[in-house]
Design a protein around this motif. Structure first.
Motif, PDB file in Angstrom:
ATOM      1  N   ASP A  89      25.668  73.414  42.885  1.00  0.00           N
ATOM      2  CA  ASP A  89      25.163  74.717  43.308  1.00  0.00           C
ATOM      3  C   ASP A  89      24.691  74.677  44.760  1.00  0.00           C
ATOM      4  N   VAL A  90      23.929  73.630  45.102  1.00  0.00           N
ATOM      5  CA  VAL A  90      23.398  73.528  46.465  1.00  0.00           C
ATOM      6  C   VAL A  90      24.523  73.303  47.463  1.00  0.00           C
ATOM      7  N   MET A  91      25.508  72.460  47.102  1.00  0.00           N
ATOM      8  CA  MET A  91      26.618  72.165  48.001  1.00  0.00           C
ATOM      9  C   MET A  91      27.479  73.405  48.274  1.00  0.00           C
ATOM     10  N   ASN A  92      27.425  74.381  47.392  1.00  0.00           N
ATOM     11  CA  ASN A  92      28.181  75.624  47.568  1.00  0.00           C
ATOM     12  C   ASN A  92      27.308  76.755  48.085  1.00  0.00           C
TER      13      ASN A  92
ATOM     14  N   HIS B 189      21.098  73.207  53.366  1.00  0.00           N
ATOM     15  CA  HIS B 189      21.357  71.797  53.630  1.00  0.00           C
ATOM     16  C   HIS B 189      20.861  70.969  52.443  1.00  0.00           C
ATOM     17  N   PHE B 190      21.472  69.801  52.246  1.00  0.00           N
ATOM     18  CA  PHE B 190      21.106  68.955  51.108  1.00  0.00           C
ATOM     19  C   PHE B 190      20.895  67.518  51.568  1.00  0.00           C
ATOM     20  N   VAL B 191      19.745  66.948  51.193  1.00  0.00           N
ATOM     21  CA  VAL B 191      19.406  65.566  51.525  1.00  0.00           C
ATOM     22  C   VAL B 191      19.142  64.811  50.234  1.00  0.00           C
ATOM     23  N   GLU B 192      19.780  63.669  50.091  1.00  0.00           N
ATOM     24  CA  GLU B 192      19.712  62.876  48.865  1.00  0.00           C
ATOM     25  C   GLU B 192      19.231  61.468  49.232  1.00  0.00           C
ATOM     26  N   ILE B 193      18.189  60.997  48.540  1.00  0.00           N
ATOM     27  CA  ILE B 193      17.639  59.665  48.799  1.00  0.00           C
ATOM     28  C   ILE B 193      17.699  58.868  47.510  1.00  0.00           C
TER      29      ILE B 193
ATOM     30  N   VAL C 154      23.000  62.936  53.872  1.00  0.00           N
ATOM     31  CA  VAL C 154      22.699  64.260  54.408  1.00  0.00           C
ATOM     32  C   VAL C 154      23.977  65.087  54.438  1.00  0.00           C
ATOM     33  N   SER C 155      23.941  66.226  53.761  1.00  0.00           N
ATOM     34  CA  SER C 155      25.060  67.167  53.740  1.00  0.00           C
ATOM     35  C   SER C 155      24.613  68.457  54.419  1.00  0.00           C
ATOM     36  N   ARG C 156      25.191  68.719  55.577  1.00  0.00           N
ATOM     37  CA  ARG C 156      24.847  69.942  56.308  1.00  0.00           C
ATOM     38  C   ARG C 156      25.604  71.135  55.735  1.00  0.00           C
TER      39      ARG C 156
END
Length: 266
Positions: free
Chosen positions: A146-149, A153-157, A181-183
Motif C-alpha cells: 500500500d505504501v509503495m503504491n 516515502h518508505f524507510v525500512e530498518i 529507503v524507497s522514495r
C-alpha cells in the motif's frame, strides 16, 4: 555503559530483550528526528494491529508460551458403581481459552504540518514480519505494498539476522542487517537504496526524504542505538558470557569473543 559492539549489538536480538529494544529504538529515532524536523514536520508513533491465533507460525516470536496457566497435580478420582467397580472421572485443568490475540506493531510517520499529510513512513522490522506464513508477515506485506503504491516515502530498518527479509535477495549475502529507503514517485520506484550492514560495521546515517522543497534529513542509526542502549541500561540484563540468540557464524564468534574479552566482559 555503552555496548561493546561497534555497530548493532547481536545480543539485543534475543527474544527476551528484543520487544523492549524495538519500542525503545523507535522512540529514540523519533526523538533524534523530532529536533531536526521542527517546526515544519511532526513525527508520530503509529500502530498497526493484526490478529494472531494459535495456528500462526509467527506466534512464538511475539506471544509468550502461556497457554496452560495452571496444571494441578494429576490425581485419579474414582466413583463407585454398583457391583463394587471404580470408574475414573475426567478432571478439569485451568487454561487460557481465548487464543486469538491482537498484536500491535509500532512505526513512525512524518507529518507535514502545513498540508496535514504523511510524507514518510519509517518501519523497524519485527521478528514476525520475517517468518514465512506468519500473520505478521502477511499484514506487513499488505501495508508495505500500500505504501509503495502511494505518494509516501518508505524507510525500512531491519536489525534482525534471522528470517526472510523483504530486501531484494541479491543483497542478502552482503549484510547481516539492512536499511532501505524507497522514495515516492515514478521517477524513483520500483528502485530504492539499500544499505547492507555487517556485524562488525558501524551503522550508517541514512537519508530520510521529505517534501520536494525540503532537503533530506539524516537519521544516524548508530547514534540512536548507542543512546538507547546506554539510557535503557541493557547491560544489566545481557549476559555476554554466553552466545547470542540467534547464534553467530564461527568467524563472527571468534571476532565477538576477542571483542568481549578486550572489554572485560568474558
Amino acid at each position: 555503559m555503552p555496548s561493546p559492539f561497534p555497530g548493532m549489538d547481536p545480543y539485543l536480538e534475543n527474544p527476551s530483550v528484543w520487544a523492549d529494544f524495538h519500542h525503545t529504538f523507535i522512540n529514540g529515532a523519533r526523538e533524534f528526528l523530532a529536533e531536526r524536523l521542527f517546526p515544519r514536520f511532526f513525527i508520530a508513533v503509529e500502530k498497526r494491529v493484526y490478529i494472531s491465533d494459535e495456528g500462526d507460525p509467527g506466534r512464538s516470536a511475539i506471544v509468550p508460551d502461556i497457554s496452560v496457566i495452571h496444571l494441578p497435580e494429576h490425581e485419579m478420582r474414582f466413583i463407585e458403581e454398583e457391583g463394587g467397580g471404580g470408574v475414573e472421572v475426567a478432571q478439569p485443568i485451568v487454561m487460557q481459552t481465548l487464543l486469538d490475540e491482537e498484536i500491535e506493531e509500532a512505526r513512525l510517520e512524518i507529518l507535514d504540518v502545513e498540508s496535514r499529510t504523511v510524507v514518510t513512513m519509517i518501519k523497524v522490522v519485527s521478528p514476525a514480519n520475517k517468518i514465512e506464513g506468519a500473520r505478521g508477515r502477511q499484514s506487513y506485506r499488505e501495508k508495505r505494498v500500500d505504501v509503495m503504491n502511494s505518494p509516501c516515502h518508505f524507510v525500512e530498518i531491519d536489525l534482525l539476522r534471522t528470517g526472510r527479509s523483504f530486501i531484494p535477495a541479491q543483497a542478502w549475502s552482503k549484510g547481516d542487517y539492512f536499511a532501505h529507503v524507497s522514495r515516492a514517485g515514478k521517477k524513483h520506484r520500483p528502485g530504492g537504496i539499500v544499505w547492507p550492514i555487517r556485524l562488525h560495521q558501524r551503522l550508517p546515517s541514512i537519508d530520510i526524504p521529505l517534501t520536494p522543497d525540503v532537503p533530506d534529513v539524516k537519521l544516524n542509526l548508530q547514534a540512536v542505538i548507542s543512546s538507547v542502549y546506554d539510557r535503557a541500561k541493557y547491560s544489566l540484563v545481557i549476559d555476554y558470557h554466553g552466545e547470542p540468540t540467534p547464534p553467530l557464524t564461527l568467524e563472527q564468534q571468534k571476532w565477538a569473543d576477542q571483542l568481549l574479552r578486550h572489554a572485560g566482559l568474558r
